[in-house]
Design a protein around this motif. Structure first.
Motif, mmCIF file in Angstrom:
data_model
loop_
_atom_site.group_PDB
_atom_site.id
_atom_site.type_symbol
_atom_site.label_atom_id
_atom_site.label_comp_id
_atom_site.label_asym_id
_atom_site.label_seq_id
_atom_site.Cartn_x
_atom_site.Cartn_y
_atom_site.Cartn_z
ATOM 1 N N GLN A 85 0.852 -1.186 0.000
ATOM 2 C CA GLN A 85 0.000 0.000 0.000
ATOM 3 C C GLN A 85 0.890 1.239 0.000
ATOM 4 O O GLN A 85 2.043 1.180 0.428
ATOM 5 N N ALA A 86 0.351 2.348 -0.515
ATOM 6 C CA ALA A 86 1.184 3.538 -0.684
ATOM 7 C C ALA A 86 0.404 4.816 -0.456
ATOM 8 O O ALA A 86 -0.815 4.873 -0.653
ATOM 9 N N SER A 87 1.130 5.847 -0.043
ATOM 10 C CA SER A 87 0.625 7.214 -0.033
ATOM 11 C C SER A 87 1.714 8.074 -0.638
ATOM 12 O O SER A 87 2.898 7.747 -0.552
ATOM 13 N N VAL A 88 1.316 9.164 -1.304
ATOM 14 C CA VAL A 88 2.292 9.997 -2.001
ATOM 15 C C VAL A 88 2.109 11.460 -1.640
ATOM 16 O O VAL A 88 1.028 11.883 -1.203
ATOM 17 N N GLY A 89 3.174 12.246 -1.835
ATOM 18 C CA GLY A 89 3.127 13.671 -1.582
ATOM 19 C C GLY A 89 2.331 14.392 -2.653
ATOM 20 O O GLY A 89 2.310 13.985 -3.820
ATOM 21 N N SER A 90 1.669 15.457 -2.271
ATOM 22 C CA SER A 90 0.860 16.230 -3.206
ATOM 23 C C SER A 90 1.682 17.285 -3.919
ATOM 24 O O SER A 90 2.691 17.762 -3.407
ATOM 25 N N VAL A 91 1.222 17.641 -5.106
ATOM 26 C CA VAL A 91 1.818 18.717 -5.879
ATOM 27 C C VAL A 91 0.726 19.730 -6.167
ATOM 28 O O VAL A 91 -0.392 19.377 -6.548
ATOM 29 N N TYR A 92 1.031 20.999 -5.974
ATOM 30 C CA TYR A 92 0.038 22.035 -6.219
ATOM 31 C C TYR A 92 0.507 22.935 -7.350
ATOM 32 O O TYR A 92 1.621 23.463 -7.337
ATOM 33 N N VAL A 93 -0.362 23.097 -8.339
ATOM 34 C CA VAL A 93 -0.014 23.954 -9.467
ATOM 35 C C VAL A 93 -0.313 25.419 -9.156
ATOM 36 O O VAL A 93 0.188 26.320 -9.815
ATOM 37 N N ASP A 94 -1.171 25.669 -8.183
ATOM 38 C CA ASP A 94 -1.364 27.015 -7.662
ATOM 39 C C ASP A 94 -1.832 26.889 -6.218
ATOM 40 O O ASP A 94 -1.783 25.795 -5.646
ATOM 41 N N GLU A 95 -2.305 27.936 -5.626
ATOM 42 C CA GLU A 95 -2.620 27.932 -4.193
ATOM 43 C C GLU A 95 -3.743 26.977 -3.828
ATOM 44 O O GLU A 95 -3.793 26.457 -2.709
ATOM 45 N N PHE A 96 -4.650 26.714 -4.777
ATOM 46 C CA PHE A 96 -5.835 25.949 -4.426
ATOM 47 C C PHE A 96 -5.986 24.624 -5.179
ATOM 48 O O PHE A 96 -6.718 23.754 -4.738
ATOM 49 N N LYS A 97 -5.337 24.484 -6.313
ATOM 50 C CA LYS A 97 -5.575 23.333 -7.176
ATOM 51 C C LYS A 97 -4.432 22.328 -7.092
ATOM 52 O O LYS A 97 -3.275 22.659 -7.315
ATOM 53 N N ARG A 98 -4.777 21.085 -6.822
ATOM 54 C CA ARG A 98 -3.781 20.021 -6.777
ATOM 55 C C ARG A 98 -3.434 19.577 -8.197
ATOM 56 O O ARG A 98 -4.308 19.405 -9.037
ATOM 57 N N GLY A 99 -2.147 19.376 -8.462
ATOM 58 C CA GLY A 99 -1.716 18.934 -9.780
ATOM 59 C C GLY A 99 -1.998 17.456 -9.993
ATOM 60 O O GLY A 99 -1.988 16.663 -9.043
ATOM 61 N N TYR A 100 -2.276 17.086 -11.223
ATOM 62 C CA TYR A 100 -2.498 15.687 -11.566
ATOM 63 C C TYR A 100 -1.581 15.362 -12.737
ATOM 64 O O TYR A 100 -1.860 15.721 -13.879
ATOM 65 N N PHE A 101 -0.455 14.704 -12.453
ATOM 66 C CA PHE A 101 0.555 14.438 -13.464
ATOM 67 C C PHE A 101 0.923 12.951 -13.439
ATOM 68 O O PHE A 101 1.981 12.567 -12.940
ATOM 69 N N PRO A 102 0.054 12.085 -13.951
ATOM 70 C CA PRO A 102 0.280 10.636 -13.856
ATOM 71 C C PRO A 102 1.478 10.132 -14.649
ATOM 72 O O PRO A 102 1.918 9.005 -14.442
ATOM 73 N N ASP A 103 2.037 10.930 -15.554
ATOM 74 C CA ASP A 103 3.222 10.514 -16.304
ATOM 75 C C ASP A 103 4.493 10.653 -15.486
ATOM 76 O O ASP A 103 5.532 10.091 -15.850
ATOM 77 N N SER A 104 4.413 11.398 -14.386
ATOM 78 C CA SER A 104 5.587 11.705 -13.585
ATOM 79 C C SER A 104 5.521 11.017 -12.226
ATOM 80 O O SER A 104 4.462 10.939 -11.605
ATOM 81 N N CYS A 105 6.656 10.508 -11.760
ATOM 82 C CA CYS A 105 6.720 9.939 -10.413
ATOM 83 C C CYS A 105 6.434 11.048 -9.401
ATOM 84 O O CYS A 105 6.743 12.211 -9.653
ATOM 85 N N PRO A 106 5.856 10.711 -8.241
ATOM 86 C CA PRO A 106 5.519 11.739 -7.255
ATOM 87 C C PRO A 106 6.753 12.304 -6.562
ATOM 88 O O PRO A 106 7.818 11.674 -6.559
ATOM 89 N N PRO A 107 6.639 13.477 -5.956
ATOM 90 C CA PRO A 107 7.802 14.087 -5.282
ATOM 91 C C PRO A 107 8.221 13.352 -4.019
ATOM 92 O O PRO A 107 9.367 13.477 -3.582
#
Length: 485
Positions: free
Chosen positions: A278-300
């Motif tokens: 099982q896994a949990s990953v760090g979030s990426v935010y493209v601006d102050e309110f919206k979470r980024g969704y970049f499935p081609d890239s490994c998470p930070p």
């Protein structure tokens, strides 16, 4: 006229070989030192190596083989002549190729072994092709990009009876052997939990694929670099290093550092194949309110929990925690406030029923906790050390290859490296599953792979309770590329 010249050259070569064979037979009883003086090596005692990927780490690999004194770098291959320049300069007698397939086809009778140091997504096709030619192989970590590939290479090493070694050089350090001795002596009791952590990635992850198309450098064969991966236009800064953060080519921090940090738990506890993850990953935010969704890239960053069945070294199942992106486990209470945990950025911690032990990157500097326990350790050495430790990882493979399959032990043969790599790639299944997106009846996106535990059917190589991630167990190669099975 040209055909006559070639025919004459062939005849001359055959005559030379015949004459040389007679001459060498006549001198068979002469001692080696008489023939060549101190340090002389007969041709049969010298491993001729073809390097596939000879820039960066590939350059340091072939240089290390050369330093063993028992290897010759016979051929060089790299899709990027800029990256290969230093190796070409260092080994001027080695013929250079851009396409490894052409090199294998034309030169396979002229080398004994292959070193593979290319991006992860091409490891398997290059390695299997070499093994099918009967060549010994040294492959950079991780062994493969996909679980299926790792399973196939593990089987192939046995089938083709070649000497194999993965490039997790810490496996040759004294550390894993010392920890095995401590564990077998009962110093920390029965291990039930392991933590491994790293400050990697040190390349971009959790980002959007660049939108700007760039011009391919004239020295780079982009199509060959892509190999098995889907075709995409060339973009800046992907080559030579940042490909690690993209799923099409790399395996993230797990693939880069996991083979170094989890090798010791595998060797100490005799772990094989995990049963759940099982896994949990760090979030990426493209601006102050919206979470980024970049499935081609490994998470930070990520935290993955793997469970392994009981082994002959444990009383029950073992839970292994992996953490990257700077996430670390809670400091052990036995460690003083200013004492370094692992080596600071990376480390491995074993938790047993009677105590704890930890090590740094490459399983170096193993220590019992509290550190005061290390003053009075009296455990006899029972596992042979590798000469020069991690640096000796290269010479160990060279010498084992010269000896022949099954004659000398190596630290990370595919029978060990294969299951280790599979565990890391299974962890990546859970990480990738977090970003699998679906839409409900109202058209709203949701993520069914989050907050669940994935159950693994090892015999059939599949997750049984979330089929969406099984597409990553065995990926689809680009048209024109095949594993060759």
């Amino acid at each position: 006229m040209e055909e006559k010249v070639k025919a004459q050259e062939t005849t001359d070569r055959r005559a030379f070989i015949k004459t040389a064979a007679i001459a060498s037979a006549a001198f068979m009883i002469v001692p080696r030192h008489v023939l060549g003086g101190k340090g002389f090596l007969a041709p049969s005692d010298r491993l001729l190596i073809a390097g596939v990927g000879v820039g960066g780490k590939g350059q340091s690999d072939i240089s290390s083989f050369d330093k063993s004194g028992k290897a010759g770098i016979a051929f060089l291959c790299d899709v990027d002549s800029r990256r290969a320049a230093n190796s070409v300069k260092a080994f001027p007698k080695a013929k250079f190729y851009k396409d490894w397939r052409e090199m294998f086809d034309k030169e396979h009778k002229n080398f004994d072994a292959v070193s593979v140091s290319t991006p992860d997504h091409n490891h398997a096709i290059q390695t299997l092709a070499a093994m099918q030619l009967g060549k010994h192989v040294y492959v950079q970590k991780p062994l493969t990009h996909d679980i299926y590939e790792a399973r196939m290479l593990t089987a192939a090493a046995k089938k083709y009876k070649v000497v194999t070694q993965m490039g997790n050089q810490g496996a040759s350090n004294d550390g894993p052997r010392q920890m095995r001795e401590w564990y077998d002596a009962g110093l920390i009791g029965d291990v039930h939990t392991v933590y491994a952590w790293t400050d990697r990635p040190v390349w971009p992850q959790g980002i959007q694929w660049p939108q700007a198309k760039a011009e391919v450098p004239k020295e780079l064969d982009w199509d060959l670099w892509l190999g098995t991966a889907p075709y995409k236009d060339f973009v800046e800064k992907l080559v030579p290093f940042n490909w690690r953060g993209w799923w099409d080519y790399g395996t993230g921090a797990l693939g880069d550092m996991g083979c170094h940090l989890l090798e010791a738990p595998f060797s100490v506890l005799n772990l094989k194949y995990a049963s759940e993850v099982q896994a949990s990953v760090g979030s990426v935010y493209v601006d102050e309110f919206k979470r980024g969704y970049f499935p081609d890239s490994c998470p930070p960053s990520s935290h993955v929990t793997l469970k392994f069945p009981k082994t002959d070294k444990t009383r029950g199942p073992v839970t292994v925690h992996w953490m990257d992106g700077g996430i670390q486990p809670e400091r052990p209470e036995e460690l003083q406030a200013n004492e370094t945990f692992g080596d600071g950025g990376n480390g491995t911690l074993f938790i047993g029923t009677k105590g704890k032990m930890m090590s740094s990157t490459y399983s170096a500097n193993p220590r019992l906790l509290p550190l005061s326990r290390n003053k009075d350790i009296q455990v006899p050495e029972k596992f042979a050390r590798v000469k020069d430790g991690a640096n000796g990882h290269y010479a160990q493979w060279v010498e084992a290859s010269i000896a022949g399959y099954g004659k000398q032990a190596v630290s990370s043969p595919f029978e060990i490296a294969g299951p280790l790599t599979e565990a890391l790639l299974m962890a990546n299944l859970a990480i990738r599953g977090v970003d699998i997106q679906r839409k409900n009846a109202e058209g709203k996106a949701y993520f069914p792979g989050r907050n669940i535990k994935l159950l693994w059917d090892n015999d059939n190589m599949k997750i049984t309770n979330f089929d969406d991630v099984n597409q990553y167990v065995k990926r689809e190669y680009r048209k024109g590329w095949t594993l060759g099975l």
